[in-house]
Write a protein that holds these residues in place. Structure first.
Motif, short mmCIF file in Angstrom:
data_model
loop_
_atom_site.label_atom_id
_atom_site.label_comp_id
_atom_site.label_asym_id
_atom_site.label_seq_id
_atom_site.Cartn_x
_atom_site.Cartn_y
_atom_site.Cartn_z
N GLN A 1 0.82 -1.33 0.15
CA GLN A 1 -0.05 0.19 -0.03
C GLN A 1 0.84 1.08 0.03
OE1 GLN A 1 -3.15 -0.18 2.79
NE2 GLN A 1 -2.83 -2.36 3.13
N GLY A 2 2.14 1.20 -0.17
CA GLY A 2 3.03 2.29 -0.19
C GLY A 2 3.48 2.69 1.15
N ILE A 3 3.41 1.94 2.29
CA ILE A 3 3.49 2.53 3.48
C ILE A 3 5.16 2.38 3.55
CG2 ILE A 3 3.53 1.87 6.05
CD1 ILE A 3 0.65 0.85 5.57
N ALA A 4 5.79 1.16 3.20
CA ALA A 4 7.37 1.23 3.26
C ALA A 4 7.89 2.50 2.54
CB ALA A 4 7.76 -0.09 2.85
N SER A 5 7.50 2.85 1.41
CA SER A 5 7.92 4.14 0.50
C SER A 5 7.81 4.96 1.33
CB SER A 5 7.14 4.09 -0.86
OG SER A 5 7.48 2.85 -1.45
N CYS A 6 6.66 5.49 1.80
CA CYS A 6 6.42 6.69 2.75
C CYS A 6 7.47 6.77 4.13
CB CYS A 6 4.91 6.76 3.12
SG CYS A 6 3.90 7.25 2.05
N LEU A 7 7.82 5.61 4.52
CA LEU A 7 8.67 5.44 5.63
C LEU A 7 10.10 5.92 5.26
CD1 LEU A 7 7.27 2.59 7.53
CD2 LEU A 7 7.49 4.73 8.69
N VAL A 8 10.48 5.26 4.16
CA VAL A 8 11.73 5.49 3.53
C VAL A 8 11.77 7.07 3.22
CG1 VAL A 8 13.13 4.98 1.61
CG2 VAL A 8 12.25 3.05 2.72
N ARG A 9 10.99 7.48 2.59
CA ARG A 9 10.95 9.10 2.29
C ARG A 9 11.00 9.79 3.44
NH1 ARG A 9 13.18 8.30 -1.99
NH2 ARG A 9 11.76 7.95 -4.20
N ARG A 10 10.32 9.41 4.51
CA ARG A 10 10.26 10.29 5.84
C ARG A 10 11.62 10.14 6.43
NH1 ARG A 10 11.30 13.65 8.50
NH2 ARG A 10 10.31 14.34 10.64
N VAL A 11 12.43 9.14 6.38
CA VAL A 11 13.72 8.83 6.92
C VAL A 11 14.72 9.67 6.23
CG1 VAL A 11 15.60 7.28 7.44
CG2 VAL A 11 13.38 6.96 8.36
#
Length: 179
Positions: free
Chosen positions: A117-127
């Motif tokens: 659902q794109g959660i990992a991508s959002c977490l990576v972008r936040r870091v």
């Protein structure tokens, strides 16, 4: 200032971290968060084989030190309401025999029911954003099996190697470059 239930559970006020269609919020994890033990258990279940002699209380103490107030180190948690569904960290050292490769994107994990659902991508972008905002120009990570995800996000392969009994790929992201 009154905290929402989700903010209180994460251990502090929500930052403007963005959402996934209003369903998921990404917030900084405080060292005293009631979610901390659950996130440590995820990490131990997922990556505990890298340090099999480490006890749970040691893992909790180490994880707590990674919950900085800003910059390096930091831990972020993806919340659906008050429930954690994912996490990611910005740490100085994630591959102990490679001290010159730092800092690291680490502990990227999304609960199985929430994947895709794109959660990992959002977490990576936040870091990545946290690192960039604090003057960090380059990040590293290692992964045994998620190279495609990180390539899509602009990460490049540095080297493949064996690390603590597992074949992994070390990757690098120069921040500020387009993905």
């Amino acid at each position: 200032m009154k905290l929402s239930p989700a903010e209180a559970m994460a251990g502090g006020p929500a930052e403007d971290e963005g959402t996934l269609e209003g369903r998921i919020r990404i917030v900084r994890l405080a060292a005293d968060s009631p979610h901390l033990l659950g996130l440590v258990r995820w990490a131990v279940a997922q990556w505990g084989h890298h340090d099999p002699g480490r006890r749970l209380d040691q893992a909790v103490a180490e994880f707590r030190t990674q919950c900085g107030e800003a910059g390096l180190p930091s831990v972020f948690v993806a919340l659906s309401g008050d429930t954690p569904v994912g996490m990611a960290s910005l740490v100085d050292d994630d591959m102990h025999d490679r001290p010159l490769l730092n800092p690291w994107l680490a502990s990227v994990y999304v609960c199985p029911d929430w994947r895709g659902q794109g959660i990992a991508s959002c977490l990576v972008r936040r870091v990545e954003r946290e690192a960039s905002e604090h003057g960090i120009a380059t990040l590293h990570l290692f992964t045994p099996d998620r190279q495609a995800l990180y390539r899509r996000l602009g990460w490049c392969v540095v080297k493949e190697r064996d690390y603590r009994g597992e074949r992994v790929t070390i990757m690098r992201r120069v921040l500020g470059e387009s993905a």
